[in-house]
Design a protein around this motif. Sequence first.
Motif, short mmCIF file in Angstrom:
data_model
loop_
_atom_site.label_atom_id
_atom_site.label_comp_id
_atom_site.label_asym_id
_atom_site.label_seq_id
_atom_site.Cartn_x
_atom_site.Cartn_y
_atom_site.Cartn_z
N ASP A 154 -34.37 -1.44 21.34
CA ASP A 154 -33.26 -2.18 22.05
C ASP A 154 -33.76 -3.77 22.24
OD1 ASP A 154 -31.88 0.13 22.33
OD2 ASP A 154 -32.92 0.61 24.02
N ALA A 155 -34.99 -4.03 22.12
CA ALA A 155 -35.34 -5.51 22.20
C ALA A 155 -34.97 -6.29 21.14
CB ALA A 155 -36.76 -5.57 22.65
N ILE A 156 -34.59 -5.49 19.99
CA ILE A 156 -34.17 -6.10 18.68
C ILE A 156 -32.88 -5.80 18.08
CG2 ILE A 156 -36.71 -6.60 18.05
CD1 ILE A 156 -36.69 -4.36 15.93
N GLY A 157 -32.01 -5.46 19.20
CA GLY A 157 -30.90 -5.02 18.80
C GLY A 157 -29.99 -6.30 18.90
N LEU A 158 -28.68 -6.06 19.15
CA LEU A 158 -27.40 -7.09 19.17
C LEU A 158 -27.65 -7.82 20.61
CD1 LEU A 158 -25.15 -8.24 17.37
CD2 LEU A 158 -23.69 -7.07 18.85
N GLN A 159 -28.11 -8.93 20.22
CA GLN A 159 -28.24 -9.81 21.71
C GLN A 159 -27.28 -10.19 22.73
OE1 GLN A 159 -32.03 -10.55 22.36
NE2 GLN A 159 -31.60 -8.91 21.08
N ASP A 160 -26.18 -10.21 21.98
CA ASP A 160 -24.70 -10.49 22.60
C ASP A 160 -23.76 -9.62 22.70
OD1 ASP A 160 -24.24 -10.96 19.87
OD2 ASP A 160 -23.23 -12.99 20.14
N ARG A 161 -24.33 -8.37 22.85
CA ARG A 161 -23.36 -7.08 22.93
C ARG A 161 -22.41 -7.08 23.94
NH1 ARG A 161 -28.65 -4.98 23.22
NH2 ARG A 161 -29.55 -4.65 25.20
N GLN A 162 -22.79 -7.65 25.14
CA GLN A 162 -21.75 -7.74 26.01
C GLN A 162 -20.48 -8.72 25.84
OE1 GLN A 162 -21.88 -5.58 28.75
NE2 GLN A 162 -23.67 -4.86 27.91
N ALA A 163 -20.86 -9.83 25.21
CA ALA A 163 -19.81 -10.63 24.81
C ALA A 163 -18.89 -9.86 23.87
CB ALA A 163 -20.14 -11.77 24.15
N LEU A 164 -19.43 -8.91 22.75
CA LEU A 164 -18.69 -8.12 21.97
C LEU A 164 -17.69 -7.54 22.81
CD1 LEU A 164 -17.93 -7.20 19.32
CD2 LEU A 164 -19.63 -5.83 19.28
N TRP A 165 -18.36 -6.56 23.79
CA TRP A 165 -17.50 -5.61 24.45
C TRP A 165 -16.46 -6.27 25.20
CZ3 TRP A 165 -17.30 -1.26 22.44
CH2 TRP A 165 -18.47 -0.78 21.83
N GLN A 166 -16.60 -7.54 25.69
CA GLN A 166 -15.59 -8.19 26.58
C GLN A 166 -14.48 -8.58 25.65
OE1 GLN A 166 -17.75 -11.41 28.35
NE2 GLN A 166 -18.86 -10.03 29.97
N CYS A 167 -14.83 -9.00 24.30
CA CYS A 167 -13.85 -9.27 23.27
C CYS A 167 -12.71 -8.12 23.01
CB CYS A 167 -14.48 -9.84 22.12
SG CYS A 167 -13.23 -10.08 20.77
N LEU A 168 -13.60 -6.86 22.84
CA LEU A 168 -12.80 -5.71 22.32
C LEU A 168 -11.97 -5.07 23.50
CD1 LEU A 168 -15.60 -4.06 20.19
CD2 LEU A 168 -13.64 -5.58 19.55
N GLU A 169 -12.19 -5.40 24.61
CA GLU A 169 -11.32 -5.01 25.85
C GLU A 169 -10.01 -5.01 25.46
OE1 GLU A 169 -12.54 -6.74 29.18
OE2 GLU A 169 -14.30 -5.11 29.54
N ARG A 170 -9.38 -6.21 24.88
CA ARG A 170 -8.14 -6.51 24.52
C ARG A 170 -7.38 -6.00 23.24
NH1 ARG A 170 -9.06 -12.64 23.84
NH2 ARG A 170 -11.16 -11.81 23.47
#
Length: 249
Positions: A154-170
Amino acid sequence: MARLIQITDSHLQADPKARCRTGHPLSRFEQVLEYARRQQPDAVILTGDIGENGSPGAYRLAVERLDQLTCPWYWLAGNHDDPEVMARYRSVVDEIELDRWRLLMLNTQVFGEPFGKLGEAQLERLAVRLRQDERPTWLVMHHPPVTIGSAWMDAIGLQDRQALWQCLERFPQVRGILCGHIHQAFTQTVVCGGGKIAVHGCPATSDQFLPRSDAFAVDEQAMPGYRVVELEDAGFTTWVERVETQKKQ
């Protein structure tokens, strides 16, 4: 219906006799490809870490084997790959069409780092692409956009995953995400924007990682494998196939 096969994390080296921790990467790659070929896929996607260290010889070995498939194949870079060297052998495409479905290939590599990141510019481009086309869509990337329950990974996963999920909400047309990197079978459903998006990881063709381990650990019992995704008019079905190989070769 279209049948897609995901293969990931082969970690090939220029030396065809090179070893990974639990066997020979090239031999395992070849065996997985043979089993995948029998599934008669419409396309095969490799979700990164094709090579262990960006060696031209590793990509040459991969392409020689992949070109024996009877369907189109595509790849993207993982954290161990060198995209410039990969491009000498096969370009990385950013979009694939399968039947009525659309697959968008995303680059999560931060060159020289084990973790991944999409970055603001790529997320903005993703939003534009999704606004322009409402067909049912899958995203394909190397690093997982969710935590998987292993502290070291998890420490070396996608660092900006929250930004991705915010994008996909739409964008409710996004139905699923395929990722590599984690060397294990994995599925998680994320509630996003009133809908649900399935995130699927895949066994590696090389070593398997022990699920839910806080520190790095190899799963000595798990076999290499691949993921099958059947894209249907009304939805999709997906499962993992394991390939029986010798643990020590």
